[in-house]
Design a protein around this motif. Sequence first.
Motif, PDB file in Angstrom:
ATOM      1  N   UNK A  50       0.119  19.525   9.932  1.00 31.48           N
ATOM      2  CA  UNK A  50       1.261  18.688   9.694  1.00 31.48           C
ATOM      3  C   UNK A  50       0.885  17.066   9.203  1.00 31.48           C
ATOM      4  N   UNK A  51      -0.290  16.752   9.435  1.00 33.77           N
ATOM      5  CA  UNK A  51      -0.656  15.290   8.926  1.00 33.77           C
ATOM      6  C   UNK A  51      -0.163  14.006   9.862  1.00 33.77           C
ATOM      7  N   UNK A  52       0.619  14.710  11.063  1.00 38.00           N
ATOM      8  CA  UNK A  52       1.146  13.462  11.782  1.00 38.00           C
ATOM      9  C   UNK A  52       0.263  12.573  12.331  1.00 38.00           C
TER      10      UNK A  52
ATOM     11  N   UNK B  38       0.912  -1.311   0.018  1.00 35.76           N
ATOM     12  CA  UNK B  38       0.074   0.178  -0.039  1.00 35.76           C
ATOM     13  C   UNK B  38       0.724   1.329  -0.041  1.00 35.76           C
ATOM     14  N   UNK B  39       0.294   2.393  -0.424  1.00 42.04           N
ATOM     15  CA  UNK B  39       0.750   3.669  -0.393  1.00 42.04           C
ATOM     16  C   UNK B  39      -0.351   4.553   0.395  1.00 42.04           C
ATOM     17  N   UNK B  40       0.159   5.472   0.982  1.00 41.65           N
ATOM     18  CA  UNK B  40      -0.753   6.559   1.612  1.00 41.65           C
ATOM     19  C   UNK B  40      -0.359   7.880   1.337  1.00 41.65           C
ATOM     20  N   UNK B  41      -1.473   8.765   0.956  1.00 39.49           N
ATOM     21  CA  UNK B  41      -1.016  10.055   0.768  1.00 39.49           C
ATOM     22  C   UNK B  41      -2.247  10.918   1.724  1.00 39.49           C
ATOM     23  N   UNK B  42      -1.856  11.923   2.182  1.00 40.10           N
ATOM     24  CA  UNK B  42      -2.540  12.893   2.914  1.00 40.10           C
ATOM     25  C   UNK B  42      -2.563  14.282   2.473  1.00 40.10           C
ATOM     26  N   UNK B  43      -3.730  14.830   2.444  1.00 39.78           N
ATOM     27  CA  UNK B  43      -3.736  16.167   2.263  1.00 39.78           C
ATOM     28  C   UNK B  43      -4.053  17.046   3.337  1.00 39.78           C
TER      29      UNK B  43
ATOM     30  N   UNK C 210      -0.208   8.724  11.633  1.00 37.18           N
ATOM     31  CA  UNK C 210      -0.097   7.605  12.766  1.00 37.18           C
ATOM     32  C   UNK C 210      -1.286   6.591  12.824  1.00 37.18           C
ATOM     33  N   UNK C 211      -2.452   7.460  12.700  1.00 34.42           N
ATOM     34  CA  UNK C 211      -3.795   6.476  12.645  1.00 34.42           C
ATOM     35  C   UNK C 211      -3.698   5.397  11.302  1.00 34.42           C
ATOM     36  N   UNK C 212      -3.563   5.974  10.300  1.00 32.59           N
ATOM     37  CA  UNK C 212      -3.760   5.164   9.061  1.00 32.59           C
ATOM     38  C   UNK C 212      -2.812   4.123   9.038  1.00 32.59           C
ATOM     39  N   UNK C 213      -1.395   4.359   9.252  1.00 26.41           N
ATOM     40  CA  UNK C 213      -0.251   3.435   9.251  1.00 26.41           C
ATOM     41  C   UNK C 213      -0.569   2.345  10.380  1.00 26.41           C
ATOM     42  N   UNK C 214      -1.248   2.923  11.505  1.00 24.22           N
ATOM     43  CA  UNK C 214      -1.529   1.728  12.614  1.00 24.22           C
ATOM     44  C   UNK C 214      -2.489   0.809  12.122  1.00 24.22           C
ATOM     45  N   UNK C 215      -3.744   1.164  11.462  1.00 21.05           N
ATOM     46  CA  UNK C 215      -4.434   0.425  11.020  1.00 21.05           C
ATOM     47  C   UNK C 215      -3.899  -0.620  10.038  1.00 21.05           C
ATOM     48  N   UNK C 216      -3.009  -0.117   9.087  1.00 12.11           N
ATOM     49  CA  UNK C 216      -2.404  -0.759   8.120  1.00 12.11           C
ATOM     50  C   UNK C 216      -1.752  -2.073   8.603  1.00 12.11           C
TER      51      UNK C 216
ATOM     52  N   UNK D 213       7.335   5.565   2.706  1.00 12.20           N
ATOM     53  CA  UNK D 213       6.582   6.562   3.866  1.00 12.20           C
ATOM     54  C   UNK D 213       5.217   7.200   3.195  1.00 12.20           C
ATOM     55  N   UNK D 214       4.401   7.393   4.087  1.00 13.58           N
ATOM     56  CA  UNK D 214       3.372   8.247   3.459  1.00 13.58           C
ATOM     57  C   UNK D 214       3.717   9.734   2.809  1.00 13.58           C
ATOM     58  N   UNK D 215       3.265  10.113   1.791  1.00 12.56           N
ATOM     59  CA  UNK D 215       3.451  11.280   1.395  1.00 12.56           C
ATOM     60  C   UNK D 215       2.351  12.280   2.045  1.00 12.56           C
ATOM     61  N   UNK D 216       2.811  13.354   2.527  1.00 14.04           N
ATOM     62  CA  UNK D 216       1.995  14.439   3.262  1.00 14.04           C
ATOM     63  C   UNK D 216       2.083  15.812   2.412  1.00 14.04           C
TER      64      UNK D 216
END
Length: 157
Positions: free
Chosen positions: A103-105, A94-99, A109-115, A125-128
């Motif tokens: 700061x998106x932290x 998986x890849x994650x991006x956050x708008x 943390x929440x999404x990567x914890x679930x994944x 690493x997630x792209x913010x």
Amino acid sequence: MMAETKTLLIVAHAPSTNTAALKDAVLRGAGHEEIDGVTARWIPPLEAGAADVRAADGIILGTTENLGYMSGALKDFFDRTYYRVIEEKEGLPYLLYIRAGLDGTGTKRAVTGICSGLRWNPVQDPTIFHGEWDDAFLGQAEELGQLMAAGLEAGIF
């Protein structure tokens, strides 16, 4: 003999013009003309289900940062699919991006914890995309889609 076509699922919350543009850029990258062995499809988080995840060879998650957390739509997606895919989709890349306006932290943390709980494998690493809107975000989003699709096609992940 032709290689099997891989499926890239994009589950991205896109409630605004800018987030829709990010989602479109990811799709554009995933559909790059040199990538033949991957079919990418976007399904909004409130419509995506366990069957969609089961059919996927890779997934790109996109979310807005809402009050320091993921969007309610992406949380709903996880609530409905988590236990229905946990055994079958271990190791899903998986890849994650956050708008993020901030700061998106917290969102990261929440999404990567679930994944992590799902035992999915992060490709990077997630792209913010944080702060004020920058049109350069679109090129970066397109690269994310291309990276994931090319990696799936090549069997790297």
